[in-house]
Design a protein around this motif. Sequence first.
Motif, PDB file in Angstrom:
ATOM      1  N   GLU A   1       0.799  -1.228   0.000  1.00  0.00           N
ATOM      2  CA  GLU A   1       0.000   0.000   0.000  1.00  0.00           C
ATOM      3  C   GLU A   1       0.829   1.274   0.000  1.00  0.00           C
ATOM      4  O   GLU A   1       0.296   2.344  -0.259  1.00  0.00           O
ATOM      5  CB  GLU A   1      -0.929   0.024   1.219  1.00  0.00           C
ATOM      6  N   VAL A   2       2.103   1.174   0.352  1.00  0.00           N
ATOM      7  CA  VAL A   2       2.938   2.372   0.448  1.00  0.00           C
ATOM      8  C   VAL A   2       4.163   2.246  -0.442  1.00  0.00           C
ATOM      9  O   VAL A   2       4.546   1.157  -0.846  1.00  0.00           O
ATOM     10  CB  VAL A   2       3.394   2.632   1.906  1.00  0.00           C
ATOM     11  N   GLU A   3       4.751   3.372  -0.720  1.00  0.00           N
ATOM     12  CA  GLU A   3       6.010   3.405  -1.468  1.00  0.00           C
ATOM     13  C   GLU A   3       6.932   4.386  -0.771  1.00  0.00           C
ATOM     14  O   GLU A   3       6.476   5.245   0.012  1.00  0.00           O
ATOM     15  CB  GLU A   3       5.774   3.790  -2.919  1.00  0.00           C
ATOM     16  N   PRO A   4       8.224   4.275  -0.991  1.00  0.00           N
ATOM     17  CA  PRO A   4       9.157   5.205  -0.332  1.00  0.00           C
ATOM     18  C   PRO A   4       8.772   6.665  -0.585  1.00  0.00           C
ATOM     19  O   PRO A   4       8.399   7.046  -1.689  1.00  0.00           O
ATOM     20  CB  PRO A   4      10.502   4.857  -0.982  1.00  0.00           C
ATOM     21  N   GLY A   5       8.828   7.446   0.489  1.00  0.00           N
ATOM     22  CA  GLY A   5       8.479   8.857   0.420  1.00  0.00           C
ATOM     23  C   GLY A   5       7.056   9.151   0.856  1.00  0.00           C
ATOM     24  O   GLY A   5       6.691  10.309   1.030  1.00  0.00           O
ATOM     25  N   ALA A   6       6.251   8.120   1.045  1.00  0.00           N
ATOM     26  CA  ALA A   6       4.848   8.316   1.432  1.00  0.00           C
ATOM     27  C   ALA A   6       4.747   8.674   2.920  1.00  0.00           C
ATOM     28  O   ALA A   6       5.444   8.102   3.751  1.00  0.00           O
ATOM     29  CB  ALA A   6       4.038   7.062   1.150  1.00  0.00           C
ATOM     30  N   PRO A   7       3.857   9.604   3.261  1.00  0.00           N
ATOM     31  CA  PRO A   7       3.645   9.930   4.678  1.00  0.00           C
ATOM     32  C   PRO A   7       2.748   8.878   5.333  1.00  0.00           C
ATOM     33  O   PRO A   7       1.787   8.395   4.730  1.00  0.00           O
ATOM     34  CB  PRO A   7       2.944  11.286   4.619  1.00  0.00           C
ATOM     35  N   VAL A   8       3.095   8.506   6.557  1.00  0.00           N
ATOM     36  CA  VAL A   8       2.320   7.537   7.323  1.00  0.00           C
ATOM     37  C   VAL A   8       2.288   7.994   8.775  1.00  0.00           C
ATOM     38  O   VAL A   8       2.980   8.938   9.160  1.00  0.00           O
ATOM     39  CB  VAL A   8       2.921   6.113   7.236  1.00  0.00           C
ATOM     40  N   ALA A   9       1.492   7.319   9.574  1.00  0.00           N
ATOM     41  CA  ALA A   9       1.476   7.551  11.018  1.00  0.00           C
ATOM     42  C   ALA A   9       1.628   6.199  11.699  1.00  0.00           C
ATOM     43  O   ALA A   9       1.091   5.196  11.233  1.00  0.00           O
ATOM     44  CB  ALA A   9       0.181   8.236  11.445  1.00  0.00           C
ATOM     45  N   LEU A  10       2.353   6.179  12.805  1.00  0.00           N
ATOM     46  CA  LEU A  10       2.616   4.944  13.534  1.00  0.00           C
ATOM     47  C   LEU A  10       2.211   5.127  14.985  1.00  0.00           C
ATOM     48  O   LEU A  10       2.598   6.094  15.630  1.00  0.00           O
ATOM     49  CB  LEU A  10       4.114   4.601  13.440  1.00  0.00           C
ATOM     50  N   HIS A  11       1.415   4.211  15.466  1.00  0.00           N
ATOM     51  CA  HIS A  11       1.047   4.207  16.884  1.00  0.00           C
ATOM     52  C   HIS A  11       1.952   3.180  17.542  1.00  0.00           C
ATOM     53  O   HIS A  11       1.747   1.975  17.405  1.00  0.00           O
ATOM     54  CB  HIS A  11      -0.423   3.841  17.072  1.00  0.00           C
ATOM     55  N   THR A  12       2.998   3.657  18.211  1.00  0.00           N
ATOM     56  CA  THR A  12       4.020   2.758  18.738  1.00  0.00           C
ATOM     57  C   THR A  12       3.542   1.933  19.924  1.00  0.00           C
ATOM     58  O   THR A  12       4.049   0.845  20.164  1.00  0.00           O
ATOM     59  CB  THR A  12       5.276   3.547  19.137  1.00  0.00           C
ATOM     60  N   ARG A  13       2.570   2.409  20.664  1.00  0.00           N
ATOM     61  CA  ARG A  13       2.076   1.664  21.827  1.00  0.00           C
ATOM     62  C   ARG A  13       1.222   0.473  21.415  1.00  0.00           C
ATOM     63  O   ARG A  13       1.342  -0.615  21.972  1.00  0.00           O
ATOM     64  CB  ARG A  13       1.274   2.594  22.724  1.00  0.00           C
ATOM     65  N   TYR A  14       0.338   0.672  20.441  1.00  0.00           N
ATOM     66  CA  TYR A  14      -0.571  -0.395  20.027  1.00  0.00           C
ATOM     67  C   TYR A  14      -0.199  -1.009  18.683  1.00  0.00           C
ATOM     68  O   TYR A  14      -0.950  -1.815  18.151  1.00  0.00           O
ATOM     69  CB  TYR A  14      -2.014   0.117  20.031  1.00  0.00           C
TER      70      TYR A  14
END
Length: 114
Positions: A87-100
Amino acid sequence: MSTAHRTASALEVSERAACMCDHGDVCSSFAPGHALHLIQARLAAATPSEWVDGIVEGTDAAAGAVVVRTLDGAEWALWSAQGAALEVEPGAPVALHTRYHVLAVGRVRFNVAI
């Protein structure tokens, strides 16, 4: 006369257990990196301050791997059987929830193993 029922040990059962995604089907496991559980998604949504913005540095679709660098410079190597690397390619913005352990790609959420 009946024969005694043999009960498999927990070790035997866990050795035989395999997620359906190993066979090209939908994930049947909620283990890290597999299917996103409803409770996991709701907990991540209920704690918005714990999301970290990042940029995808690299992907390996065959291995299910995604490397994300957060805006503070931390690098996160992630794995997902659900297809996050597709679903993603290098340079794409994402968000990560590190706790869950949830990766957000636009409106789509993935359970990831960190």
